[in-house]
Design a protein around this motif. Structure first.
Motif, PDB file in Angstrom:
ATOM      1  N   TYR A   8      -5.189   6.411 -10.725  1.00 28.02           N
ATOM      2  CA  TYR A   8      -4.775   5.440 -11.718  1.00 28.02           C
ATOM      3  C   TYR A   8      -3.888   4.420 -11.027  1.00 28.02           C
ATOM      4  O   TYR A   8      -3.380   4.647  -9.949  1.00 28.02           O
ATOM      5  N   TYR A   9      -3.729   3.270 -11.629  1.00 25.20           N
ATOM      6  CA  TYR A   9      -2.995   2.169 -11.015  1.00 25.20           C
ATOM      7  C   TYR A   9      -1.696   1.933 -11.764  1.00 25.20           C
ATOM      8  O   TYR A   9      -1.645   1.971 -12.972  1.00 25.20           O
ATOM      9  N   LEU A  10      -0.638   1.689 -11.010  1.00 18.94           N
ATOM     10  CA  LEU A  10       0.672   1.441 -11.580  1.00 18.94           C
ATOM     11  C   LEU A  10       1.347   0.350 -10.779  1.00 18.94           C
ATOM     12  O   LEU A  10       1.693   0.548  -9.623  1.00 18.94           O
ATOM     13  N   ASN A  11       1.497  -0.822 -11.358  1.00 12.41           N
ATOM     14  CA  ASN A  11       2.177  -1.945 -10.699  1.00 12.41           C
ATOM     15  C   ASN A  11       1.659  -2.211  -9.285  1.00 12.41           C
ATOM     16  O   ASN A  11       2.424  -2.333  -8.343  1.00 12.41           O
ATOM     17  N   GLY A  12       0.337  -2.275  -9.117  1.00 16.88           N
ATOM     18  CA  GLY A  12      -0.232  -2.609  -7.825  1.00 16.88           C
ATOM     19  C   GLY A  12      -0.249  -1.469  -6.833  1.00 16.88           C
ATOM     20  O   GLY A  12      -0.591  -1.644  -5.690  1.00 16.88           O
ATOM     21  N   THR A  13       0.109  -0.253  -7.275  1.00 20.87           N
ATOM     22  CA  THR A  13       0.105   0.905  -6.395  1.00 20.87           C
ATOM     23  C   THR A  13      -0.923   1.899  -6.903  1.00 20.87           C
ATOM     24  O   THR A  13      -0.971   2.181  -8.085  1.00 20.87           O
ATOM     25  N   THR A  14      -1.756   2.400  -6.033  1.00 20.79           N
ATOM     26  CA  THR A  14      -2.704   3.425  -6.422  1.00 20.79           C
ATOM     27  C   THR A  14      -1.978   4.757  -6.412  1.00 20.79           C
ATOM     28  O   THR A  14      -1.350   5.117  -5.430  1.00 20.79           O
ATOM     29  N   ILE A  22      -0.180   5.863  -2.711  1.00 22.47           N
ATOM     30  CA  ILE A  22      -0.832   5.079  -1.671  1.00 22.47           C
ATOM     31  C   ILE A  22      -0.576   3.621  -2.002  1.00 22.47           C
ATOM     32  O   ILE A  22      -1.025   3.131  -3.025  1.00 22.47           O
ATOM     33  N   GLU A  23       0.151   2.941  -1.147  1.00 27.67           N
ATOM     34  CA  GLU A  23       0.506   1.546  -1.417  1.00 27.67           C
ATOM     35  C   GLU A  23      -0.631   0.618  -0.994  1.00 27.67           C
ATOM     36  O   GLU A  23      -1.182   0.752   0.083  1.00 27.67           O
ATOM     37  N   GLU A  24      -0.983  -0.295  -1.878  1.00 24.65           N
ATOM     38  CA  GLU A  24      -2.019  -1.278  -1.574  1.00 24.65           C
ATOM     39  C   GLU A  24      -1.394  -2.507  -0.930  1.00 24.65           C
ATOM     40  O   GLU A  24      -0.322  -2.942  -1.324  1.00 24.65           O
ATOM     41  N   LYS A  25      -2.077  -3.079   0.034  1.00 28.95           N
ATOM     42  CA  LYS A  25      -1.617  -4.312   0.663  1.00 28.95           C
ATOM     43  C   LYS A  25      -2.064  -5.479  -0.212  1.00 28.95           C
ATOM     44  O   LYS A  25      -3.220  -5.582  -0.576  1.00 28.95           O
ATOM     45  N   SER A  65       6.364 -11.525   6.720  1.00 26.61           N
ATOM     46  CA  SER A  65       5.963 -10.321   5.992  1.00 26.61           C
ATOM     47  C   SER A  65       6.182 -10.530   4.497  1.00 26.61           C
ATOM     48  O   SER A  65       6.883 -11.456   4.071  1.00 26.61           O
ATOM     49  N   GLU A  66       5.600  -9.637   3.717  1.00 33.38           N
ATOM     50  CA  GLU A  66       5.777  -9.698   2.266  1.00 33.38           C
ATOM     51  C   GLU A  66       7.259  -9.574   1.912  1.00 33.38           C
ATOM     52  O   GLU A  66       7.747 -10.288   1.035  1.00 33.38           O
ATOM     53  N   MET A  67       7.978  -8.699   2.615  1.00 29.17           N
ATOM     54  CA  MET A  67       9.407  -8.513   2.342  1.00 29.17           C
ATOM     55  C   MET A  67      10.196  -9.788   2.648  1.00 29.17           C
ATOM     56  O   MET A  67      11.105 -10.155   1.896  1.00 29.17           O
ATOM     57  N   GLU A  68       9.872 -10.487   3.729  1.00 37.66           N
ATOM     58  CA  GLU A  68      10.556 -11.741   4.058  1.00 37.66           C
ATOM     59  C   GLU A  68      10.313 -12.788   2.971  1.00 37.66           C
ATOM     60  O   GLU A  68      11.222 -13.535   2.608  1.00 37.66           O
TER      61      GLU A  68
END
Length: 78
Positions: A8-14, A22-25, A65-68
């Motif tokens: 199931y999906y939760l806020n862009g995270t599988t 499992i974090e999605e890029k 990066s996404e964090m930056e």
């Protein structure tokens, strides 16, 4: 008996049943959409949201990066 794991999906995270995350890029387009949505929600203005998005992308480069990028958004908002 074989157990089946459900996804199931939760806020862009599988999320896999059993607690494994499992974090999605995110793609650059996904990130732009998230930033615009957040800016629109915070400002209530399409122009302000667009201005913030433009400012963010003027201050980052292709190697950022996404964090930056998220830190850049925070700096511009606060």
């Amino acid at each position: 008996m074989e157990s089946k794991k459900s996804l199931y999906y939760l806020n862009g995270t599988t999320c896999v049943a059993g607690g494994i995350m499992i974090e999605e890029k995110k793609t650059p387009l996904d990130l732009m959409d998230d930033i615009y949505s957040l800016a629109y929600w915070m400002t209530g203005s399409e122009k302000s949201a667009s201005d913030l998005l433009n400012s963010v992308y003027l201050n980052v480069d292709i190697a950022s990066s996404e964090m930056e990028i998220i830190k850049n958004v925070q700096n511009l908002l606060f």
